[in-house]
Design an enzyme around this catalytic site. Structure first.
Site, PDB file in Angstrom:
ATOM      1  N   ASP A 150      57.083 -11.826 -40.482  1.00 15.73           N
ATOM      2  CA  ASP A 150      55.750 -12.274 -40.071  1.00 15.73           C
ATOM      3  C   ASP A 150      55.334 -11.645 -38.733  1.00 15.73           C
ATOM      4  O   ASP A 150      56.153 -11.477 -37.842  1.00 15.73           O
ATOM      5  CB  ASP A 150      55.795 -13.807 -39.935  1.00 15.73           C
ATOM      6  N   GLU A 223      50.688  -8.028 -46.146  1.00 24.08           N
ATOM      7  CA  GLU A 223      49.590  -8.837 -45.592  1.00 24.08           C
ATOM      8  C   GLU A 223      49.081  -8.199 -44.305  1.00 24.08           C
ATOM      9  O   GLU A 223      49.864  -7.752 -43.469  1.00 24.08           O
ATOM     10  CB  GLU A 223      50.068 -10.261 -45.289  1.00 24.08           C
TER      11      GLU A 223
END
Ligand code: ZN
Length: 446
Positions: A150, A223
């Site tokens: 992330d 992402e």
């Protein structure tokens, strides 16, 4: 290792060719993998005669396990419309997370950690993934999970997560958004009226170069994170970025814009709900048109906007949570070991200025009731008040790394020991709390 186990996890029994495996709780509270049969020699551990081997839950043993049981490997979430990031800073929450989501239709990304979280917790991606592998095996959870590197900013960070076997890369483009523009530093929630091309082109270039080097031709979920800015992203700017990336051949799974209002850590949404709904709908439409998911970051505890997200997303979104599971751990400590909570609380308040260098919050410490005025049975209420939640939410790194004068851990060992001892209470707390998220998103247990 103490090989006298007190309990066998019922769903942990698995068979590979002629070897049997299960996980057990030992008297010391830890779990071990027990192997019998020919696979025994593949694992590190201590043998009990030639019949079985007791193996600690190490990173190395988890890597061996992943080779034998494919369901323990993280996989892409392409094809799953509703996905949920369930970060676990301590590496103890995945059992509760699995039980919370398993019958809801949401696909869980059980491993999810940013570089900031890795640094603050002193963990590695190997360790983060290993904790999840053991939880998945113990719970007999065979239907798949994801692992998200992330908020990665550099090619080195992206490579690190991929080398460790992560299935999803979240590229943080914040350092490439309008560098040097006069609009930087605008207060939060304000839309930036400058032309999107001027603001987002460097981020697009950065995304294209990372995509070509690492993502293109793989099955990794990709992402694009554009949420860590001081101003919200307009739907026009989102459309511009989507078109540019599309025309340059970048295929991605999800995109995280910065929505209007405030998504602060561990507390409810702050802002104009009607404005949020209007903008969220427009963003969701763009994502649907281009065939990716809208991603909502800092999704912990945003109960007032969850119904809108559930309704306006068209049944397709990714939502990330992390700190809220740490706060549930703190709640369990407050309930089961109030003396430790009192120390943690006092330390967190004293060290708040340091933690605020990493996280933006707007707590008002003067509103936090003095801990000396509360009895042991009352202190868990701190976990229900915004100001104290925020203080404990952002000080986790300092708490976990604090040392005594002789170099031993000030809190870390006692925090782990307490949560391992009260594993069941922690699991129940997570099922309840993550369950509240899912229900508000219209994803109750089916
Ligand atoms: Zn984010």
């Amino acid at each position: 290792m103490n090989n006298n186990f007190s309990f066998i996890y019922p769903k942990s029994k698995h068979r590979h060719e002629n070897s049997d495996f299960f996980m057990a709780k030992t008297e010391g509270g830890d779990t071990v993998l027990v192997v019998s049969g020919p696979d025994m020699e593949l694992f590190d551990g201590s043998s009990e005669g030639s019949k079985q081997k007791f193996c600690p839950l190490t990173v190395e043993n988890s890597k061996t396990l992943r080779k034998l049981f494919s369901f323990t490997n993280p996989v892409s979430h392409k094809g799953h419309d509703i996905t949920m990031g369930l970060g676990d800073r301590l590496g103890l929450a995945s059992g509760g997370h699995i039980k919370a989501v398993c019958d809801t239709g949401a696909f869980p990304v059980l491993a999810q950690q940013s570089m900031r979280e890795l640094n603050l917790t002193g963990r590695s991606y190997d360790d983060v993934l290993s904790s999840v592998v053991w939880a998945v095996f113990r719970e007999g959870y065979t239907t798949g999970y994801g692992a998200d590197g992330d908020h990665l900013k550099t090619r080195e960070e992206v490579k690190y997560a991929i080398d460790c076997g992560f299935s999803m890369i979240t590229l943080d483009c914040s350092e490439h958004i309008m560098p040097g523009s006069a609009a930087s530093g605008v207060s939060s929630g304000i839309s930036n009226d400058a032309a999107p091309g001027q603001i987002y082109l460097p981020a697009i270039e950065h995304t294209v170069s990372i995509y070509k080097e690492f993502i293109d031709g793989t099955n990794l979920d990709f992402e694009i994170s554009l949420d860590e800015t001081s101003f919200s992203m307009s739907p026009e700017a989102h459309l511009f970025v989507a078109k540019e990336l599309h025309s340059r051949g970048v295929k991605f799974t999800s995109l995280a814009p910065r929505f209007p209002g405030e998504f602060q850590k561990g507390i409810n949404y702050r802002g104009d709900l009607a404005e949020f709904e209007r903008e969220f709908s427009a963003h969701a439409q763009i994502a649907r048109d281009f065939g990716y998911k809208l991603s909502v970051h800092s999704g912990s505890d945003k109960f007032s906007v969850f119904p809108s997200i559930g309704k306006l997303s068209g049944g397709k979104f990714h939502l990330k949570t992390a700190g809220t599971s740490w706060l549930e751990a703190v709640r369990v400590i407050a309930l089961t070991r109030p003396s430790l909570y009192r120390e943690v609380h006092t330390f967190a308040l004293a060290n708040l200025p340091e933690a605020k260098k990493y996280y933006h919050i707007t707590e008002d410490v003067t509103k936090i009731p003095d801990i000396h005025g509360l009895s042991d049975t009352e202190i868990h209420a701190y976990m229900d008040a915004d100001d104290s939640r925020q203080v404990l939410h952002i000080t986790y790194g300092l708490l976990l790394s604090a040392k005594t004068s002789d170099g031993t851990s000030l809190f870390r060992d006692r925090i782990y020991e307490t949560l391992q001892k009260h594993e069941y209470e922690y699991e129940i707390a997570l099922i309840k709390h993550i369950g509240r998220h899912l229900e508000a998103l219209s994803l109750g247990v089916m």
